[in-house]
Design an enzyme around this catalytic site. Structure first.
Site, mmCIF file in Angstrom:
data_model
loop_
_atom_site.group_PDB
_atom_site.id
_atom_site.type_symbol
_atom_site.label_atom_id
_atom_site.label_comp_id
_atom_site.label_asym_id
_atom_site.label_seq_id
_atom_site.Cartn_x
_atom_site.Cartn_y
_atom_site.Cartn_z
ATOM 1 N N ASP A 67 0.815 -1.214 0.000
ATOM 2 C CA ASP A 67 0.000 0.000 0.000
ATOM 3 C C ASP A 67 0.851 1.268 0.000
ATOM 4 O O ASP A 67 2.072 1.211 0.190
ATOM 5 C CB ASP A 67 -0.959 -0.005 1.212
ATOM 6 C CG ASP A 67 -0.263 -0.407 2.513
ATOM 7 O OD1 ASP A 67 0.988 -0.432 2.546
ATOM 8 O OD2 ASP A 67 -0.963 -0.696 3.490
ATOM 9 N N ASN A 137 -7.237 -2.282 14.468
ATOM 10 C CA ASN A 137 -8.612 -2.595 14.051
ATOM 11 C C ASN A 137 -8.673 -3.850 13.169
ATOM 12 O O ASN A 137 -9.691 -4.129 12.563
ATOM 13 C CB ASN A 137 -9.225 -1.393 13.318
ATOM 14 C CG ASN A 137 -8.466 -1.042 12.040
ATOM 15 O OD1 ASN A 137 -7.550 -1.762 11.640
ATOM 16 N ND2 ASN A 137 -8.829 0.048 11.399
ATOM 17 N N HIS A 139 -6.897 -4.425 10.468
ATOM 18 C CA HIS A 139 -6.638 -4.263 9.024
ATOM 19 C C HIS A 139 -5.345 -4.959 8.608
ATOM 20 O O HIS A 139 -4.403 -5.090 9.384
ATOM 21 C CB HIS A 139 -6.682 -2.786 8.592
ATOM 22 C CG HIS A 139 -5.502 -1.950 8.986
ATOM 23 N ND1 HIS A 139 -5.535 -0.575 8.984
ATOM 24 C CD2 HIS A 139 -4.245 -2.259 9.379
ATOM 25 C CE1 HIS A 139 -4.356 -0.111 9.352
ATOM 26 N NE2 HIS A 139 -3.571 -1.105 9.601
ATOM 27 N N GLU A 144 -9.490 -1.616 5.623
ATOM 28 C CA GLU A 144 -10.117 -1.223 6.871
ATOM 29 C C GLU A 144 -11.348 -2.091 7.139
ATOM 30 O O GLU A 144 -11.852 -2.757 6.230
ATOM 31 C CB GLU A 144 -10.522 0.254 6.781
ATOM 32 C CG GLU A 144 -9.356 1.199 6.514
ATOM 33 C CD GLU A 144 -8.386 1.339 7.688
ATOM 34 O OE1 GLU A 144 -8.173 0.369 8.442
ATOM 35 O OE2 GLU A 144 -7.832 2.435 7.849
HETATM 36 P P1 PGA Z 1 2.597 -1.150 12.800
HETATM 37 O O1 PGA Z 1 1.475 -1.136 11.654
HETATM 38 O O2 PGA Z 1 3.565 -2.223 12.435
HETATM 39 O O3 PGA Z 1 3.221 0.214 12.718
HETATM 40 O O4 PGA Z 1 1.916 -1.411 14.097
HETATM 41 C C1 PGA Z 1 0.864 -2.306 11.264
HETATM 42 C C2 PGA Z 1 -0.335 -2.020 10.369
HETATM 43 O O5 PGA Z 1 -1.051 -1.055 10.626
HETATM 44 O O6 PGA Z 1 -0.559 -2.806 9.444
#
Ligand code: PGA
Length: 264
Positions: A67, A137, A139, A144
């Protein structure tokens, strides 16, 4: 589904990096799906170290990132282009022509752009190994909650939770992005093998729902239950709400004994 329980971020990074390294050694022209985020920095650090020591060659590897924020150019310090360059690509020998990251500056025909990204993955023979983080959450990528479980690469509106989680990385007063281009859940599920990493107590609910909860669009990572080759690598805090930790440990012991190839 394999669930590997580790003590902390350090152990998780090492385990994940070893799995990636072993996949690249087995198939030097591996198509590798990459992720960004704090959880990934240790993994890239280890991979860079293996490369520096001369034991890992990325010259034939093809990469596709999950992404990118919409509206951020590749030089923006919070862009995922920048993150990947800083943490991984500038330390290893991936051929720049083999690096694919969604373009956050694309305008206009998003549908066409995203279809071309999917086409690129197909032409590369599909993703052999996809690395994932997970959001609070649930994702994966920027899929999302309520993302279609069959979704493909597309423009996605970010949830407030994700915007809040990421706001701290942006300069005071700077508006953080509201949208992103992300591979879909359907895209991710087509990878031949998937590794998801999670650390810290903030991820415990999302991890438990993803592994032990029902498959639901409200928790995107729960769709991974449909995939036959998924490994979750989770630290103690992120695993704290899993109810079957002893069982996962037993499965792992038996898997190492009976099908050691699954462990590498
Ligand atoms: P993080 O992000 O490794 O910074 O916790 C993970 C994500 O949101 O996929």
């Amino acid at each position: 589904m394999l669930v590997i329980l580790k003590r902390d971020n350090k152990e998780i990074s090492r385990e994940a990096a070893q799995l990636v390294a072993s996949a690249v050694r087995k198939k030097p022209a591996l198509t590798l799906g990459l992720a960004t985020g704090g959880t990934m920095t240790g993994v890239y650090g280890h991979l860079a170290e293996f490369h520096k020591q001369g034991s890992l060659d990325f010259s034939q590897v093809v990469t596709f990132n999950l992404d990118e924020y919409l509206g951020l150019a590749d030089r923006h310090p919070q862009s995922f282009h920048y993150f990947m360059h800083e943490h991984f690509f500038r330390h290893v020998n991936v051929d720049p022509r083999n690096i694919h990251i969604p373009d956050g500056t694309v305008r206009g025909n998003f549908v066409q752009y995203c279809a071309a990204y999917e086409d690129g993955i197909r032409k590369a023979g599909g993703i052999d190994l996809q690395i994932l983080g997970i959001g609070r959450n649930g994702h994966i990528g920027f899929n999302e909650p309520t993302s279609s479980l069959g979704s493909r690469t597309r423009l996605k509106v970010l949830s407030q939770e994700t915007i809040d989680d990421n706001a701290k990385f942006f300069a005071p007063g700077e508006e953080s992005p509201r949208c992103a281009i992300t591979m879909g859940i359907g895209t991710i599920l087509e990878a031949r093998k998937i590794i998801l990493l999670a650390t810290g107590a903030a991820k415990a609910t999302a991890v438990a729902k993803s592994i032990e909860g029902p498959i639901a669009s409200a928790v995107s990572a729960s769709a991974l239950q449909l995939h036959p080759e998924v490994t979750f690598i989770v630290d103690e805090q992120a695993a704290s709400q899993l109810t079957q930790r002893d069982y996962y440990r037993r499965v792992l012991e038996m898997t190492a004994l009976l099908t050691p190839e699954r462990m590498s």
